[in-house]
Design an enzyme around this catalytic site. Structure first.
Site, PDB file in Angstrom:
ATOM      1  CB  CYS A  85       2.872  -2.375  -7.120  1.00 20.58           C
ATOM      2  SG  CYS A  85       1.484  -1.419  -6.485  1.00 20.58           S
ATOM      3  CB  CYS A 208       1.042   3.164   4.755  1.00 17.68           C
ATOM      4  SG  CYS A 208      -0.258   2.622   5.900  1.00 17.68           S
ATOM      5  CB  SER A 209       4.912   2.278   0.717  1.00 20.34           C
ATOM      6  OG  SER A 209       3.728   1.909   0.023  1.00 20.34           O
ATOM      7  CB  ILE A 211       1.759   9.301  -2.670  1.00 15.80           C
ATOM      8  CG1 ILE A 211       0.475   8.666  -2.121  1.00 15.80           C
ATOM      9  CG2 ILE A 211       1.566   9.788  -4.095  1.00 15.80           C
ATOM     10  CD1 ILE A 211      -0.001   7.460  -2.887  1.00 15.80           C
ATOM     11  CG  HIS A 335       5.302   1.721  -3.824  1.00 15.82           C
ATOM     12  ND1 HIS A 335       5.799   1.023  -4.904  1.00 15.82           N
ATOM     13  CD2 HIS A 335       4.070   1.174  -3.568  1.00 15.82           C
ATOM     14  CE1 HIS A 335       4.921   0.100  -5.273  1.00 15.82           C
ATOM     15  NE2 HIS A 335       3.868   0.176  -4.495  1.00 15.82           N
TER      16      HIS A 335
END
Length: 389
Positions: A85, A208-209, A211, A335
């Site tokens: 990342c 949570c980020s 997809i 992200h």
């Protein structure tokens, strides 16, 4: 001779779902925007550094350095960077170091990722490859699971609650409401976060980020090149740092501290000749809500155990003295992993030079910092940006 490095132009696609576009198309769009913003001819670009992590998984495509250069319309040596990342954050640092050393005057940096064409199990498997295959993946470790271990250990050592984390998600969604490049442009409430489906305790869906697909780019130039060509490039990279840590989470002394980020921050601040107290605004790697907490503490903006309440106390909101993730962060902006680090650079550059939707919140700001992590912060890169006053 050490050259100063300026950000002549930035470009970024909207982060989210791009069903009909490949990474090469996405990066071509972002790079074209950056080159136009910079007002630098493509022929002046001397090197390309491109961040990508999931190419082989999502598009069966490796060897993406020359592919990225071709998509950008550039003929120059081109290198793909994979640091999970943190891939395009490292790409930015590689371009910065190339210019600082005097080996180039104009470098195109950035990254791209296509993720939404994979199913949830396929995407989870691809992302898990950034963990230790021998000791973590075989045991069934996923990143929501790994970060939940980090969060629960943090709660054990320092205190804190799910509600503290919820305020981080709420803050970052609020910051993204008017950001046309963000994946989620809607506000949420603390109750919505707490009532959402559990992903891995203490995380619900809003911790949570997402997809995401997307790409980002920046044109870096030497101070001398900018002056000689009359470029309007008020933002410079004042310092950069990068470090790594033991790969597997279980091999570290603590699961709620991130030494790679500590050291990257120390290097960046030393390079910039400033301290954490000089930072006016930050874009940090909030892949999960707890990650923002760990980032703020590693950057020295908070002491260990103190950042957990920062959002709840209004200390990192848009109207505070230290706004964090005015872009919406990974949590709301999105992200697409290979594009995230340079995406932070793009957003912070616009924030500092005054053409971001949230720039009015920091009209007196002059120095900002970006924090971009890979995996469970086995790698981290930090950049300090400064705008001419």
């Amino acid at each position: 001779m050490v050259n100063d490095v300026r950000i002549a132009g930035v470009g970024m696609t909207p982060f989210g779902r791009h069903e009909t576009q490949t990474v090469r198309e996405l990066f071509g769009n972002a790079a074209g925007e950056a080159v136009t913003d910079a007002d630098v001819p493509r022929g002046a670009v001397e090197e390309v550094f491109f961040g990508n992590y999931m190419g082989e998984f999502a598009e069966q495509q490796g060897h993406q350095g020359p592919l990225a250069a071709e998509a950008a319309g550039v003929s120059a040596p081109a290198t793909r960077i994979d640091s999970a990342c943190a891939s395009s954050g490292v790409a930015v640092r590689m371009g910065y170091e190339k210019i600082r050393s005097g080996r180039a005057d104009v470098v195109l940096v950035g990254g791209g990722e296509r993720m939404t064409n994979l199913s949830t199990p396929e995407g989870t498997e691809a992302l898990s490859a950034a963990a230790d295959a021998l000791w973590e993946i075989r045991a069934g470790m996923t990143f929501p699971g790994a970060y939940s271990l980090m969060a629960n250990r943090y709660f054990h050592e320092y205190g804190g609650s799910r509600e503290d984390l919820a305020h981080i998600a709420v803050k970052n969604h609020e910051h993204a409401v008017d950001n046309e490049l963000a994946q989620f442009q809607r506000a949420i409430s603390v109750d919505e976060v707490l009532d959402a489906a559990t992903i891995c305790s203490p995380f619900g869906m809003f911790d949570c980020s997402p997809i995401s697909d997307g790409a980002s780019a920046a044109v870096l130039v030497s101070d001398e090149f900018a002056a000689d060509h009359g470029l309007d490039a008020p933002v410079k990279i004042r310092g950069a740092g990068q470090h790594s840590d033991n790969f597997a989470l279980g091999d570290r002394a603590s699961t709620c501290q991130t030494p790679a980020a500590d050291r990257a921050a120390e290097m960046a601040f030393e390079d910039a000749d400033i301290g954490p107290e000089d930072i006016d605004v930050a874009e940090v790697h909030d892949c999960f809500t707890i990650a923002e907490v760990l980032a703020l503490e590693s950057l020295g903006l908070y002491e260990p155990g103190e950042a957990i309440s920062a959002a709840r106390e209004g200390e990192t909101t848009i109207d505070s003295d230290l706004p964090v993730n005015l872009s919406g962060g990974l949590k709301a902006k999105g992200h697409p992993v290979g594009a995230t680090g340079c995406g932070q650079i793009s957003e912070l550059t616009k924030l500092l030079r005054g053409d971001h939707v949230n720039s009015d919140a920091i009209e007196d700001a002059s120095i900002g910092v970006t924090h971009n992590a890979g995996g469970t912060v086995a790698s981290c890169v930090v950049h300090v940006l400064e705008v001419d006053q």
